[in-house]
Design an enzyme around this catalytic site. Sequence first.
Site, PDB file in Angstrom:
ATOM      1  N   LYS A  78       0.765  -1.058  -0.035  1.00 46.43           N
ATOM      2  CA  LYS A  78       0.164   0.064  -0.082  1.00 46.43           C
ATOM      3  C   LYS A  78       0.907   1.391  -0.076  1.00 46.43           C
ATOM      4  O   LYS A  78       1.806   1.277   0.880  1.00 46.43           O
ATOM      5  CB  LYS A  78      -0.846   0.014   1.288  1.00 46.43           C
ATOM      6  CG  LYS A  78      -1.944   0.992   1.386  1.00 46.43           C
ATOM      7  CD  LYS A  78      -2.899   1.022   2.460  1.00 46.43           C
ATOM      8  CE  LYS A  78      -3.979   2.222   2.682  1.00 46.43           C
ATOM      9  NZ  LYS A  78      -4.451   2.130   4.045  1.00 46.43           N
ATOM     10  N   SER A 153      -9.558   2.064   3.294  1.00 46.69           N
ATOM     11  CA  SER A 153      -8.828   2.498   2.509  1.00 46.69           C
ATOM     12  C   SER A 153      -7.754   1.720   1.762  1.00 46.69           C
ATOM     13  O   SER A 153      -7.180   2.145   0.811  1.00 46.69           O
ATOM     14  CB  SER A 153      -7.983   3.837   3.100  1.00 46.69           C
ATOM     15  OG  SER A 153      -7.118   3.109   4.016  1.00 46.69           O
ATOM     16  N   SER A 177      -9.615  -0.552   7.426  1.00 46.11           N
ATOM     17  CA  SER A 177      -9.148  -0.616   6.189  1.00 46.11           C
ATOM     18  C   SER A 177      -8.349  -1.738   5.732  1.00 46.11           C
ATOM     19  O   SER A 177      -7.970  -1.811   4.402  1.00 46.11           O
ATOM     20  CB  SER A 177      -8.194   0.773   5.934  1.00 46.11           C
ATOM     21  OG  SER A 177      -8.896   1.863   5.776  1.00 46.11           O
TER      22      SER A 177
HETATM   23  N1  GLN Z   1     -12.684   3.964   6.946  1.00 40.54           N
HETATM   24  C1  GLN Z   1     -12.078   4.457   7.984  1.00 40.54           C
HETATM   25  C2  GLN Z   1     -11.629   6.154   7.937  1.00 40.54           C
HETATM   26  O1  GLN Z   1     -11.907   6.591   6.977  1.00 40.54           O
HETATM   27  C3  GLN Z   1     -11.136   3.629   8.424  1.00 40.54           C
HETATM   28  C4  GLN Z   1      -9.817   4.063   7.582  1.00 40.54           C
HETATM   29  C5  GLN Z   1      -8.621   3.303   7.898  1.00 40.54           C
HETATM   30  O2  GLN Z   1      -8.789   2.175   8.699  1.00 40.54           O
HETATM   31  N2  GLN Z   1      -7.303   3.714   7.605  1.00 40.54           N
HETATM   32  O3  GLN Z   1     -11.143   6.513   8.722  1.00 40.54           O
END
Ligand code: GLN
Length: 478
Positions: A78, A153, A177
């Site tokens: 990532k 994400s 994420s």
């Molecule tokens: N979807 C969550 C957010 O927008 C989690 C994101 C993540 O785990 N990086 O913060």
Amino acid sequence: MQVSSLTIDAVRRGLGREFSATELATEALRFAEAENAKTNAYLRFSPERALAAAKAVDEKLARGVDPGPLAGVPVAIKDVILTKGLTTTCGSRLLEHYVPPYDATAVVRLEQAGGILIGKTNCDEFAMGSSNENSAFGPVRNPLALDRVPGGSSGGSAAAVTQGTAVVALGSDTGGSIRQPASFCGVVGVTPTYGRVSRYGLTAFASSLDHIGPFARNVKDAAVLLETIAGRDPCDATSADAPVPDYTVSIDGRVNGLKLGLPREYLKDLTSETGDLIARGVAVLEKLGCEVHEISLPATDYAIASYYIIATAEASSNLARYDGVRYSTRSEHSETLADMYRYTRGEGFGAECKRRIMLGTYVLSHGYYDAYYLKAQKVRALIARGFTEAFRSVDAIVAPVSPFPAFRLGEKVEDPLAMYLSDIYTITGSLAGIPCMSVPCGRTAEGLPVGMQILTKHFDESTMFRLAGAFEKAGGAD
Ligand code: GLN
């Protein structure tokens, strides 16, 4: 050799017999580049680095030296995880040209184990999002349904593993994420205990919640990857000095007699198909001899509110470093210092980052700190206590990952609060810092995958893998 169906075991069997590491890396890069037009899963490829690493593996094999547990395995990373000499953008315009001077510890470890880094994957900007639509470099499409999101994400890493362009991948999880995209893309995704894997070289979003973890097409590969990257790292003071067990041994362990908790708060907002699949998954575990008990985690209702206070507060502080001086692309409108800050950040950050910086700054400001930030921390403690109490009577908790399967691109972009709801079941585990994972649990009538979440006590990844391994072996919920 068919790259898209390889597992770590298959690479081990084939390496030096059916193919060399160089042949495998060449084919993986070719395939990944060809597939990328469909999904936009990768932001960039790293052929030079991959081929040099593959050559080193081939040379070790030729000399009879053990090339390591991940020898020759194509890995995707990532793009919030730093790679020395290889542009790392965090999905942001602001870091479009940022070339890190060092590698994240997780990357160092997986390359030392013989892993082949083939490319950096697309993600929501600074890992903020649940659909991968917040990337400055375009959204990622779900390889199983191209009009749908892969989740976020870490959508690019999940998509890469699903489409088979990488055997395994690294993602990051702050509130879901890794698990949510794993669920949407039908692969295994693991968020280890907070501190299990060094965060050195992981771009900070919300430091008390950030984790690095693996994606894989089966439980064993996820276990091998986690074992490789886990363990104390002097470069990260929050990395735990706890022994890392052999997780692959756990996978074949028996699960009969294990006590599982099914939290009633996690079942009430489900779309019926997701609920049915999770119920089927739980029935499979019961058949394997697990005892299922309904439990209650009453603080769950406040999890999203507390997460979006704590995470934005930490983000507003962490993202202050992008000022046009040190890392970021500097705006051309930088005649005065104030202008440099204003324009660099104004032009560089996307809407979601700006929303969070403003929200985070607000909840930390004098006069609101006690009302919001402090209260959110208290809720966090309550959530963590709820898990600790539950684990007095059960060995693991089983739950859905997301209330719904992959949604259509654009479906939730106009409504940030609806988007935030995607994480309702994953945020709690992140706030508590406990290990949790998503394991495939069947598909809806439309063919969309649904993931089952398994959560265990701090540092008890072994029980989590044991349960996931047995579930997978029993065929999941199919
Ligand atoms: N979807 C969550 C957010 O927008 C989690 C994101 C993540 O785990 N990086 O913060």
